[in-house]
Design an enzyme around this catalytic site. Sequence first.
Site, short mmCIF file in Angstrom:
data_model
loop_
_atom_site.label_atom_id
_atom_site.label_comp_id
_atom_site.label_asym_id
_atom_site.label_seq_id
_atom_site.Cartn_x
_atom_site.Cartn_y
_atom_site.Cartn_z
N ALA A 1 14.63 23.55 47.17
CA ALA A 1 13.83 22.43 46.66
C ALA A 1 13.23 21.58 47.76
O ALA A 1 12.53 20.60 47.49
CB ALA A 1 14.70 21.56 45.75
N GLY B 1 11.22 25.13 51.67
CA GLY B 1 11.42 25.98 50.49
C GLY B 1 10.15 26.10 49.66
O GLY B 1 9.77 27.21 49.24
N ASP C 1 8.75 28.60 67.43
CA ASP C 1 8.50 28.29 68.84
C ASP C 1 7.65 29.39 69.47
O ASP C 1 6.73 29.13 70.24
CB ASP C 1 9.84 28.15 69.57
N ARG D 1 4.13 29.07 68.23
CA ARG D 1 3.50 27.90 68.86
C ARG D 1 3.08 28.24 70.28
O ARG D 1 2.00 27.86 70.74
CB ARG D 1 4.50 26.74 68.90
N HIS E 1 16.93 26.76 69.91
CA HIS E 1 15.80 26.14 69.21
C HIS E 1 16.00 24.62 69.31
O HIS E 1 16.50 23.97 68.41
CB HIS E 1 15.74 26.57 67.74
#
Length: 328
Positions: A13, A17, A159, A162, A187
């Site tokens: 939720a 998600g 990452d 990016r 991370h």
Amino acid sequence: TRTPVNVTVTGAAGQIGYALLFRIASGHLLGPDVPVNLRLLEIPQGLKAAEGTAMELDDCAFPLLRNIEITDDANVGFAGANVALLVGARPRTKGMERGDLLSANGGIFKPQGKAINDNAADDIKVLVVGNPANTNALIAQAAAPDVPAERFTAMTRLDHNRAISQLAAKTGAAVSDIKRLTIWGNHSATQYPDIFHAEVAGKNAAEVVNDEVWLADTFIPTVAKRGAAIIEARGASSAASAANAAIDHVHTWVNGTAEGDWTSMGIPSDGSYGVPEGIISSFPVTTKDGKYEIVQGLDINAFSRARIDASVQELTEERDAVRELGLI
Ligand code: NAI
């Protein structure tokens, strides 16, 4: 017709998600010919919103989506799971120390690891997205002794993506011309995006860039702090790009890397490149037939070595902290 694959998403939720479920259901996670059953695992407060999302999933009439089950019981949520995306986590709130963050997340990932151990399918593959992703993956893995350790992975694909995007912008190349980029380590802000083995249209990326100041002072911090920059700009953390990276991670794991290329995944170390065995650290990996392998034999220069070691040191400290808390 193929039997459906059971995909469990925790934190269904939440904002990731919401960006993730529709792409899983439309076939982007596993492939355009693989039917899926979705299992949405939420906490009780999240169930109603998850039901709303499930109504929208129904309204898409996705041909590949067979059924949706919504639950707050991890044993039900992971029953027969072939793929588990662990997105729901406890965010760091103001004034929270690292120990508090790790123990709050231990309270989520330890029972979920056990529920995976006891209920998931034999071929279960787990991707942890919820932060601190590497250490949360370690906690879940430690709680699942019957599942091969290598099935627990943590997401550094955002990452990786990016870094590809930043390198393409710097060199004027297309993103599809960038290959063999590596994210090493955690991370977190200590992660190390490595372009020394990367290629830009077949040429060595570090040589094409030929600018160590840009590398050290612009590229690396821009990639490492991109999450904070997104929050600053959007007023909310990365969601669609994080969901996209989760799709990419699992798709590559299941369907393989392209010849001559590799990807980055947070995986349990086998000791390669001096990363202590067992910690979940990002490596360059190739994938084939649903299995990954660390790319071996890369020459690590002093610039890279110092940065890999610093990120691995942080992971080692996180491991020691969760060990002390009795979470692993
Ligand atoms: P969100 O706060 O919008 O959603 C999180 C959802 O998880 C909520 O619906 C909440 O009810 C649910 N949840 C909490 N505990 C749960 C539990 N025990 N079981 C099942 N569900 C639970 O957060 P958002 O934006 O979707 O981000 C989720 C996580 O992903 C965060 O930890 C965030 O830091 C992380 N993240 C990781 C990235 C990566 O590159 N590895 C990138 C971006 C975000």
